[in-house]
Design a protein around this motif. Structure first.
Motif, mmCIF file in Angstrom:
data_model
loop_
_atom_site.group_PDB
_atom_site.id
_atom_site.type_symbol
_atom_site.label_atom_id
_atom_site.label_comp_id
_atom_site.label_asym_id
_atom_site.label_seq_id
_atom_site.Cartn_x
_atom_site.Cartn_y
_atom_site.Cartn_z
ATOM 1 N N THR A 133 0.838 -1.210 0.000
ATOM 2 C CA THR A 133 0.000 0.000 0.000
ATOM 3 C C THR A 133 0.865 1.250 0.000
ATOM 4 O O THR A 133 0.610 2.204 -0.742
ATOM 5 C CB THR A 133 -0.925 0.000 1.230
ATOM 6 N N TYR A 134 1.908 1.244 0.831
ATOM 7 C CA TYR A 134 2.792 2.420 0.910
ATOM 8 C C TYR A 134 3.502 2.658 -0.423
ATOM 9 O O TYR A 134 3.592 3.808 -0.896
ATOM 10 C CB TYR A 134 3.831 2.232 2.022
ATOM 11 N N GLU A 137 1.229 4.211 -3.005
ATOM 12 C CA GLU A 137 0.882 5.606 -2.690
ATOM 13 C C GLU A 137 2.074 6.554 -2.810
ATOM 14 O O GLU A 137 1.898 7.758 -2.948
ATOM 15 C CB GLU A 137 0.303 5.690 -1.281
ATOM 16 N N HIS A 138 3.308 6.022 -2.733
ATOM 17 C CA HIS A 138 4.499 6.880 -2.740
ATOM 18 C C HIS A 138 5.481 6.484 -3.830
ATOM 19 O O HIS A 138 6.689 6.657 -3.677
ATOM 20 C CB HIS A 138 5.198 6.805 -1.373
#
Length: 383
Positions: A133-134, A137-138
């Motif tokens: 997920t991180y 998103e980044h």
């Protein structure tokens, strides 16, 4: 305290600490933490000597085994024998112990619960979801511009968190070693190819079978991913952690990929019961060994990885590097960020130089060895 052994009237001090069956062989561990591989025949005789039931054996065979093997290796020692046998040292330019084995073992025994199968499966599953997920998103953070730009706070945060991450990683290896082998060694730091690194002495894995060795090999990343998960969760409220997380994810990925002598590499070695997979691939290329499917698969993977690394280096040398140099040359006011960025850029070029130097040295050595073998082969054919 060493055990006294009397063999045909001659006294010896036995340094045998334990004898473990490891896959198809046996490992003898001495009281000074050295390890030796023995066949079942040799171990049978050693057990007879340890239990004083060797008298039915051929005396000449026993004496040769004791003097030429046990005494020579320092497993048995005469009372007047003052030789010093060095333990295997970390393959580092220099190294220094940070935490002695006694302290490491005291801490490791308190962390055994992290190796409960269901708990470990849950923590790894949770980590995969949070990490994925991180990254999604980044994804824009994984650029040279972002990685090379730091404020003083960013640098302090990255250094402190990286040191903690490295220490936790080594405790992962040490805890697994203690959990399965009953004993772990010291944790220290050293220099490897001009880069400061941490290490854990897990030489006791020589007494373990391949399945348990595999767990020890990957446990550093297991502990590190738990730590990384906690940092990513906390980063939801403290955005300045993003710089560390980006570098952590890049380092974690390279450690996981089975490149030469990293955690992923030793994981594959232990899983497949190999001593050194890359050396096996080179042996195939030198025609010293018949190729297996694993040799071919790893050889292809290694070549593709080398090509990818070369591509990234060339892309940096022709694009990102010159662009950053132009930006730094255009800066009118010197700041902390500018100085640090310049320093990191210089170190990047130095690392690239040593990469090409090591590559050239390895290729040259391989060509020289191959040429020498061909000349020897041609000479033998003429004879």
């Amino acid at each position: 305290m060493t055990k006294q052994i009397c063999i045909f009237g001659k006294q010896y001090n036995s340094l045998v600490d334990s004898i473990s069956e490891v896959d198809d062989n046996f490992t003898v561990r001495t009281k000074d933490d050295r390890f030796f591989n023995f066949t079942s025949t040799s171990v049978s005789l050693l057990n007879e000597l340890e239990n004083d039931i060797y008298h039915q054996r051929d005396p000449e065979l026993v004496r040769n085994f004791v003097e030429l093997i046990l005494v020579k290796k320092g497993i048995y020692r005469a009372p007047a024998d003052c030789r010093i046998f060095k333990k295997k040292q970390p393959a580092l330019t220099c190294h220094q112990t940070l935490l002695p084995a006694t302290m490491v073992n005291r801490i490791a025994v308190q962390l055994h619960w992290l190796f409960r199968p269901l708990l470990a499966l849950f923590l790894v599953g949770l980590a995969v979801v949070i990490h994925a997920t991180y990254i999604i998103e980044h994804v824009g953070n994984f650029t040279y511009r972002y990685i090379f730009t730091y404020t003083a706070t960013d640098l302090m945060m990255v250094v402190i968190l990286s040191l903690i991450s490295s220490l936790i990683h080594e405790f992962g290896h040490a805890t697994a070693c203690h959990r399965f082998a009953g004993k772990a060694g010291e944790i220290g730091t050293g220099i490897n190819m001009m880069v400061p690194v941490f290490f854990a002495n897990v030489s006791n894995i020589y007494t373990l079978n391949s399945r348990k060795k595999t767990i020890v090999s990957i446990s550093g990343l297991y502990f590190q991913v738990i730590y990384g998960t906690a940092v990513i969760i906390f980063a939801q409220w403290y955005g300045q952690l993003d710089k560390f997380i980006t570098l952590y994810l890049i380092g974690f990925t390279f450690s996981l990929l089975p490149i030469y002598r990293n955690d992923g590499y030793w994981f594959i070695n232990d899983l497949t019961k190999r001593q050194d997979l890359l050396n096996d691939v080179f042996a195939v290329l030198k025609r010293k060994k018949k190729a297996s499917i694993l040799d071919i698969a790893y050889g292809v993977f290694f070549m593709l990885t080398a090509v990818l690394v070369m591509f990234l280096i060339l892309r940096f040398l022709t694009n990102s590097g010159p662009e950053m140099i132009r930006e730094l040359m255009a800066v009118s006011k010197i700041s902390f960020t500018t100085v640090l960025r310049s320093t990191l850029l210089i170190f990047h070029y130095i690392a690239i130089f040593f990469f090409f130097y090591s590559l050239l040295k390895a290729v040259t050595g391989f060509i020289l060895i191959t040429t020498k073998q061909k000349r020897t082969q041609n000479k033998n054919e003429k004879i």
